[in-house]
Motif scaffolding. Sequence first.
Motif, PDB file in Angstrom:
ATOM      1  N   PHE A   1      40.681  40.781  54.733  1.00  0.00           N
ATOM      2  CA  PHE A   1      40.026  41.160  53.372  1.00  0.00           C
ATOM      3  C   PHE A   1      41.111  41.560  52.265  1.00  0.00           C
ATOM      4  N   GLN A   2      41.978  42.466  52.876  1.00  0.00           N
ATOM      5  CA  GLN A   2      43.048  43.035  52.103  1.00  0.00           C
ATOM      6  C   GLN A   2      44.085  41.646  51.735  1.00  0.00           C
ATOM      7  N   ASP A   3      44.619  40.961  52.653  1.00  0.00           N
ATOM      8  CA  ASP A   3      45.407  40.086  52.562  1.00  0.00           C
ATOM      9  C   ASP A   3      45.011  38.730  51.753  1.00  0.00           C
ATOM     10  N   VAL A   4      43.617  38.489  51.888  1.00  0.00           N
ATOM     11  CA  VAL A   4      43.183  37.168  51.154  1.00  0.00           C
ATOM     12  C   VAL A   4      42.411  37.615  49.967  1.00  0.00           C
ATOM     13  N   LEU A   5      41.650  38.738  50.012  1.00  0.00           N
ATOM     14  CA  LEU A   5      40.574  38.744  48.828  1.00  0.00           C
ATOM     15  C   LEU A   5      41.147  40.127  48.164  1.00  0.00           C
ATOM     16  N   SER A   6      42.392  40.801  48.569  1.00  0.00           N
ATOM     17  CA  SER A   6      42.655  41.864  47.771  1.00  0.00           C
ATOM     18  C   SER A   6      41.420  42.944  48.078  1.00  0.00           C
ATOM     19  N   ALA A   7      40.834  43.245  48.844  1.00  0.00           N
ATOM     20  CA  ALA A   7      39.703  43.841  49.042  1.00  0.00           C
ATOM     21  C   ALA A   7      40.193  45.272  49.849  1.00  0.00           C
ATOM     22  N   SER A   8      40.219  46.596  49.317  1.00  0.00           N
ATOM     23  CA  SER A   8      40.485  47.738  50.187  1.00  0.00           C
ATOM     24  C   SER A   8      39.208  48.002  50.861  1.00  0.00           C
ATOM     25  N   ASP A   9      39.473  49.041  51.801  1.00  0.00           N
ATOM     26  CA  ASP A   9      38.381  49.503  52.753  1.00  0.00           C
ATOM     27  C   ASP A   9      37.104  49.795  51.808  1.00  0.00           C
ATOM     28  N   GLN A  10      37.296  50.512  50.525  1.00  0.00           N
ATOM     29  CA  GLN A  10      36.241  50.952  49.413  1.00  0.00           C
ATOM     30  C   GLN A  10      35.567  49.891  49.114  1.00  0.00           C
ATOM     31  N   ASP A  11      36.301  48.465  49.048  1.00  0.00           N
ATOM     32  CA  ASP A  11      35.436  47.326  48.515  1.00  0.00           C
ATOM     33  C   ASP A  11      34.836  46.460  49.724  1.00  0.00           C
ATOM     34  N   ILE A  12      34.706  47.262  50.752  1.00  0.00           N
ATOM     35  CA  ILE A  12      33.815  46.482  51.983  1.00  0.00           C
ATOM     36  C   ILE A  12      32.960  47.575  52.342  1.00  0.00           C
ATOM     37  N   TYR A  13      31.431  47.063  52.345  1.00  0.00           N
ATOM     38  CA  TYR A  13      30.413  47.589  52.831  1.00  0.00           C
ATOM     39  C   TYR A  13      29.946  47.278  54.356  1.00  0.00           C
ATOM     40  N   ARG A  14      29.845  48.075  55.350  1.00  0.00           N
ATOM     41  CA  ARG A  14      29.860  47.695  56.708  1.00  0.00           C
ATOM     42  C   ARG A  14      28.327  48.210  57.077  1.00  0.00           C
ATOM     43  N   LEU A  15      27.655  47.188  57.671  1.00  0.00           N
ATOM     44  CA  LEU A  15      26.261  47.694  58.228  1.00  0.00           C
ATOM     45  C   LEU A  15      26.621  48.430  59.402  1.00  0.00           C
ATOM     46  N   ASP A  16      26.030  49.507  59.714  1.00  0.00           N
ATOM     47  CA  ASP A  16      26.258  49.970  61.298  1.00  0.00           C
ATOM     48  C   ASP A  16      25.388  49.142  62.209  1.00  0.00           C
TER      49      ASP A  16
END
Length: 483
Positions: A175-190
Motif C-alpha cells: 500500500f505504501q509502495d504502490v498507492l503511497s498510503a500510510s497506515d493512517q490511510d488504511i482502515y482495517r476491519l477487525d
Amino acid sequence: MMRSPKFVWATCLIVLVLTMSLVMYTSTQTMSVQLRFNISPIKSAATTTTTTATTTTAALQNTEKKEEKYITFLPHSGFHNQRIGLINAMVLAKALDRTLLLPDINIGTAVWWRSTPASEFRLGECSSVKQRSNSICKDFKKYVPVSVESIFDLSAIHAAGVRTIQRSSMSSSYFQDVLSASDQDIYRLDDNARYSYRIYDSKDNHDDIRTFRYRVDMEDLRQRDEKVMLFGSLHYTLRLALQDPYLIWLAQHLREETSIAHPIVVRQALNVIPLLGGPEKFVGVHLRQGDGFFKALQDETLNTLRATLEQTNLNQEQLELIKLQQEPLQFVNTPLSANDEQRIAILKEIDNSSLDKTELLTQCIAWHSTENHPRLRLIYMATDTRQPRTTLKALYDEFPCIFTLSDFPQVIESTLTMSPMLTGNQLVDDEMALLDAKIAPLLFPMIDAEIASHGSSFIGTRKSTFSQYINHRFNRFQKMYHN
C-alpha cells in the motif's frame, strides 16, 4: 423546342416536391439508424475540439474533487472458498463505489484462516518461496498464487462498472509502495474470529446476525475517508446481508458468471463433453470424500448419492426437494426387467475386459435414455476419490455407466504436457509460463467442474463449496440451453 410558362412552373414544382421528399426520407432514415444503433451525428472539428476540451477539463476537476479509494481483503481456505470471498468483495466494491484491489488466488493446498493482523503478516511473508521454511508458514508449502484473471472470467463485474486492479504483491508494504498510503490511510476491519462481522446493506435491514459476532453497516463504511479499506475474511455465502434488489441480483449474477476461464480448462472440458454424447446427454455428479469433514461423512455422502441416483425422476425440481430433506433419503429400488439385467451384465463384462473404457462408454451412450432404468444412466462424476473404480467398486457395480476424468487418459496426458495458452495479457501470460509445471496438475478439478456442469441434471455433495460452484455453472448453462 420552347416550353410554355405553365410547363416550366409545373416542372419546377415537381422537382421541389421530390427534393423535399428526399430530404425528409434521408433525415428519417438517419434518425432511424441513430435510434437503432446509437450512432451520434458527426460534429465539426471545431465542435469536437471544444467538447473534448470541456470533457477533459471536467474529468480533471472530478479527479481533483474525488480521490480514488480502494477496497481489498485477505483470502484463505480452499479455492472455491476464496471464490466466495472474491464475489462478496465485488459486491462490496460496487456498493461502496471503491476500486477492488485483487489479492492473489491460491490454487494450491488451502492456507488456514488466521485472525488479523496475523493473516495479513503471513500472506505478506509466506507468499515468498524463500520464507516458507519459517514455522508460521508451514501451511504454505504447496501455496501456488496466481492472478485472479488468469483463472476467473471477470467480465461480469467489469460490465457492472467496478474497476479492478491486480495486486503486484501481498507484501504489507504494498500500500505504501504502490498507492503511497500510510497506515493512517488504511482502515482495517477487525477480523478476530472465523465468523467475525456480518455486513448489512442498510440500517433498515434486520436480518438475523446468525453465527457472526457483530454487525457492520455499509452506510457507516461509506462514510470512511481512508484511502484503503482492508477486510480480513470475506468468505461465507451469508457474509453479506442483502435486501437491496440490485445487490441481491448482482450477487447471484456474479455467482453464475464469475466462472473458471483458464483456457486449458475450457479446452479440455470441450474435448470430453462430446465423448459423453454432448451437453445434457449425461447426469453430472460431484462426490467429495477425500478430506476433513467430508472424509468423516463419506459413507453417509455415498449412500445419499446412491439413493438419489436411484430416483426415477431426476429433474432439478425433484433434486431441490431432496436437498431440503432432513432425514436420509430412502432407496427406491425400482425393479429391474429381464432386459435391464441383461444390459447391466453386458456392461460389466465389457468393463472387466479392458482398462480402456472407450468400448464401455460407446455402449453406455448407445443405451442411454431417460426412459431407462435409473441404473443404466450415463453419469459423469467429478470426485477427489483416488482410483474411484477400485475404491467405489460397489457404486460402479450398481451404476456401470459412471465415468470420471481418469477414464480419459488422453485428456490427463495432454493437460500435463500442454504449453500455456496465451491470453494476450502479457502479465498473465508470463505468469502462466513461469508456473506451468506447478499449475497443470491443479487444473483437473476445474476441468471436472466444467464437464459436470453441462449435464441434464446435477447432483452435488452437501456443504461443498465446489458443488455450489458447479451448481451455479449448471444453472447458467440451463438458461443458455433452454432460453
